[in-house]
Design an enzyme around this catalytic site. Structure first.
Site, PDB file in Angstrom:
ATOM      1  CG  HIS A 161      -1.999  -0.979   1.213  1.00  0.00           C
ATOM      2  ND1 HIS A 161      -2.850  -1.141   0.150  1.00  0.00           N
ATOM      3  CD2 HIS A 161      -2.360  -1.915   2.130  1.00  0.00           C
ATOM      4  CE1 HIS A 161      -3.701  -2.130   0.414  1.00  0.00           C
ATOM      5  NE2 HIS A 161      -3.419  -2.619   1.598  1.00  0.00           N
ATOM      6  CG  ASP A 191      -2.861  -8.180   0.663  1.00  0.00           C
ATOM      7  OD1 ASP A 191      -2.174  -8.439   1.660  1.00  0.00           O
ATOM      8  OD2 ASP A 191      -3.896  -7.466   0.720  1.00  0.00           O
ATOM      9  CG  HIS A 241      -6.626  -5.105   1.667  1.00  0.00           C
ATOM     10  ND1 HIS A 241      -6.131  -6.050   2.541  1.00  0.00           N
ATOM     11  CD2 HIS A 241      -7.746  -4.618   2.231  1.00  0.00           C
ATOM     12  CE1 HIS A 241      -6.922  -6.116   3.600  1.00  0.00           C
ATOM     13  NE2 HIS A 241      -7.925  -5.261   3.442  1.00  0.00           N
ATOM     14  CG  ASP A 246      -5.129  -9.932   3.197  1.00  0.00           C
ATOM     15  OD1 ASP A 246      -4.808 -10.477   2.117  1.00  0.00           O
ATOM     16  OD2 ASP A 246      -4.830  -8.758   3.486  1.00  0.00           O
TER      17      ASP A 246
END
Lengths: 328, 203
Positions: free
Chosen positions: A126, A163, A165, A252
Site C-alpha cells: 500500500h 493480497d 487488498h 487475507d
C-alpha cells in the site's frame, strides 16, 4: 528446490500495539508453523541487512523517507494515517524488511537458492511513493523490482499481488512503465480498502496494458481465483515473458480473515503458488521471490504460509504436497 | 458547498461576432460542448452548443454567419455563490448540458457542466480517498444516526464521508460511511453492539 527464507527476530520489534491487526504475533505464528511442518529447516536462511536509503529512494521520495525516520525517532504514534502505527525503531525495522527482500532477489540471482519466501514486516504494497497507507511504510516488493532492473539489469519483472487488498502503491509506482507487469487480484474496491483496483485501471502512457486488476465480488473463492489464473494471470505472464517473478503474498483472502470477505482455501493458495512457480520455471529459470504482505487471522495465516512455502520447496513432480494437487 | 467550489474555471468564452467555423474549432480543440458568449466586458449574452453549430452547418453549410445568429440569448445561469443544489436541480430538471456561472455583475466566471456534477459526487463520496465502506440500515433516522456518530466518536475513527439516503421501499434509511482505515472491523462490531444493523458486503 533450494528455497531461501528471509526472517529476522528484529522484525518483531516493529511494535504496533497488542490490538493491531498487523502485529508481531503474525510472524511468531508463521515461524512456529513452519517449524512444526518441518519446512523451516529445509529452507536456506538468508542474511538480513538493512537497505540503504539510496535503494529505498529508487521508488520513494527522499522527503518521505526522512519523514518516516523523523516520525519514528521522535516517538510519533503513526505515519500519515492511524492505520500505520509505528514505534521508535520502526524505521530501522522497515529498512530491514526492504533489505531482506533485496537480499532474497540477490541470492536468487547469484544462484544461492532457486526461489525464496520473505517473512517480513511491516508489509509494503500500500505504500505510495510519498506516503504511508494501510500498515505499509516502504514498498518492499517495488524496491526489489527496481533493484532487479537497475542493479541486475533485467529487462522485465512481473509482480503478482494476491493480497486481498489492491496493491495501490505498487501499481502507482510502476503504472506508466512497460518493464514491470503488475497483476493484482483482490476483493472489489467498492467493498474493500483502499477503494482502487477497478478492472479499467490498466496502466498509463507507455505502461498501458502492463497493469492488470482483477477484482472479485465478496465471498469469491477457489473457483473464481482458478478461473482468473487460467484465463488472465498465467496467459498475461506468458505473453510478457518476465525475467523474474515477484509475489506480493498476502493471505487475507483466506476464509477466516477478519479484514476481508473472501473464501480462498489453503489449497487455493497452494494451487496459485504452484501455478506461479511453474510459470517462473517455464519463462525465467524458476527465478521467483515471494514477499509477505497481509493476512490477519493468525491460524489461517500460518497454515497458508506453510502451504505456500511447501510448494516453493517442492521438486518437480510435487513430492512435498501430493495431496494438495488433487485439491483443485 | 457552493457552485464556485465545484465549477470549472477558467472558462473558454467567445465574442458574439465570432464566425461559426472558428466557433466549431474552439469547441473541438478544447473538447467542450458549450461555449458562453460574452460581450466586451465579459458579460453573459448567450450560450452556444456544439449541437447548435452542427445543426447550422447541416441546414446551410458554414457561411460567414456569426455566433450571435445561432446562440441561445440570455441563457439560464447561476451565480458562483449559489449552492450546488441549485445547479444539480437545474441540470436535472431542465436537462441543460451546462450552466454558465456569473458574478454579481453578470460577468462569466466559470461553467458548471454535467461532468462537473460527477466530479463533485466523487469528491463528496470521498471515492478517491483511501478508505473502507460501512453500510447501515436504520429505522429511526435521528436516534440511529446519533448512535452511529457516537460510535465513530468513541473510536476516534477518521470519517471520509457519510451519506444518508431513503430506502426505495419502506420508511428506513441507508447510511453509507467511508472510514479512513484498512480495518473497519472495530467500527462494524461497535455499531452492531449498539444495536445498529450493519449490512455485510455481498448481502
Amino acid at each position: 528446490m533450494r528455497t531461501g527464507l528471509v526472517y529476522d527476530d528484529r522484525f518483531l520489534d516493529h511494535d504496533t500495539g497488542p490490538q493491531h491487526p498487523e502485529r508481531s504475533d503474525r510472524l511468531r505464528a508463521i515461524v512456529e508453523r513452519l517449524k512444526r511442518d518441518h519446512h523451516w529447516d529445509r529452507c536456506l536462511r538468508l542474511p538480513v541487512e538493512p537497505a540503504l536509503v539510496t535503494s529505498i529512494q529508487a521508488v520513494h521520495d527522499a522527503t518521505y523517507i526522512e519523514h518516516v525516520r523523523a516520525t519514528c525517532e521522535q516517538g510519533g504514534a503513526y505515519v500519515d494515517v492511524q492505520d500505520s502505527a509505528v514505534c521508535p525503531v520502526s524505521f530501522e525495522v522497515a529498512r530491514l524488511a526492504v533489505g531482506g527482500v533485496i537480499g532474497a532477489v540477490d541470492a536468487v540471482m547469484a544462484g544461492l537458492c532457486d526461489n525464496a519466501f520473505c517473512a517480513v514486516r511491516p508489509p509494503g504494497h500500500h505504500a505510495e511513493r510519498d506516503r504511508s497507507m494501510g500498515f505499509c511504510l516502504f514498498n518492499n516488493v517495488a524496491v526489489a523490482a527496481q533493484h532487479l532492473i537497475s542493479q541486475h539489469r533485467l529487462g522485465k519483472v512481473a509482480i503478482v499481488d494476491f493480497d486481498v487488498h489492491h496493491g495501490n502503491g505498487t501499481q502507482h509506482i510502476f503504472e506508466a512503465r512497460p518493464d514491470v507487469l503488475f497483476i493484482s487480484l483482490h476483493e472489489h474496491p467498492s467493498y474493500l480498502y483502499p477503494g482502487t483496483g477497478f478492472s479499467w485501471e490498466a496502466g498509463q502512457d507507455r505502461g498501458e496494458g502492463f497493469t492488470i486488476n482483477i477484482p472479485f465480488d465478496p465471498h469469491a473463492g477457489d473457483e473464481a481465483y482458478r478461473h482468473a489464473f487460467k484465463h488472465k494471470v498465467i496467459p498475461a505472464l506468458d505473453a510478457f515473458g518476465p525475467d523474474f517473478v515477484l509475489i506480493s503474498a498476502g493471505f487475507d483472502a483466506a476464509c477466516d480473515d477478519p479484514l476481508a470477505h473472501m473464501q480462498l482455501s489453503t489449497l487455493g493458495f497452494a494451487w496459485m503458488t504452484r501455478q506461479l512457480k511453474e510459470l517462473a520455471e517455464r519463462v525465467c529459470s524458476g527465478r521467483l521471490v515471494s514477499v509477505l504482505e497481509g493476512g490477519y487471522d493468525l491460524r489461517s495465516l500460518a497454515e497458508c504460509v506453510s502451504a505456500h512455502v511447501a510448494v516453493l520447496l517442492e521438486e518437480d513432480g510435487h513430492d512435498g504436497l501430493m495431496g494438495m494437487k488433487a485439491g483443485m | 458547498m457552493l457552485i464556485r467550489d465545484g465549477m470549472t474555471r477558467p472558462v473558454v468564452t467567445v465574442a458574439p461576432e465570432m464566425l461559426l467555423p472558428g466557433v466549431a474549432s474552439m469547441l473541438r480543440d478544447n473538447r467542450i460542448h458549450q461555449l458562453p458568449v460574452v460581450d466586451g466586458e465579459g458579460v453573459l449574452v448567450g450560450i452556444v452548443t456544439d449541437r447548435d453549430v452542427r445543426d447550422a452547418r447541416a441546414v446551410d453549410g458554414f457561411d460567414n454567419r456569426s455566433v450571435q445568429s445561432i446562440m441561445t440569448p440570455n441563457p439560464v445561469s447561476v451565480r458562483e455563490t449559489d449552492t450546488l443544489e441549485d445547479a444539480l436541480l437545474l441540470l436535472h430538471r431542465r436537462r441543460f448540458g451546462a450552466l454558465p456561472v456569473v458574478d454579481t455583475k453578470n460577468r462569466v466566471v466559470g461553467i458548471f457542466a454535467r461532468h462537473d456534477c460527477l466530479r463533485v459526487l466523487v469528491e463528496v463520496l470521498g471515492l478517491e480517498q483511501p478508505g473502507s465502506r460501512i453500510e447501515l440500515h436504520i429505522d429511526k433516522a435521528d436516534d440511529d444516526l446519533c448512535k452511529a456518530v457516537g460510535v465513530l466518536g468513541k473510536l476516534e475513527a477518521s470519517l471520509v464521508s457519510a451519506v444518508v439516503t431513503r430506502e426505495h421501499t419502506g420508511e428506513g434509511r441507508r447510511v453509507y460511511l467511508r472510514l479512513q482505515t484498512i480495518d473497519p472491523t472495530p467500527a462494524r462490531k461497535a455499531m452492531q453492539r449498539s444495536g445498529l444493523r450493519v449490512i455485510e458486503p455481498g448481502d
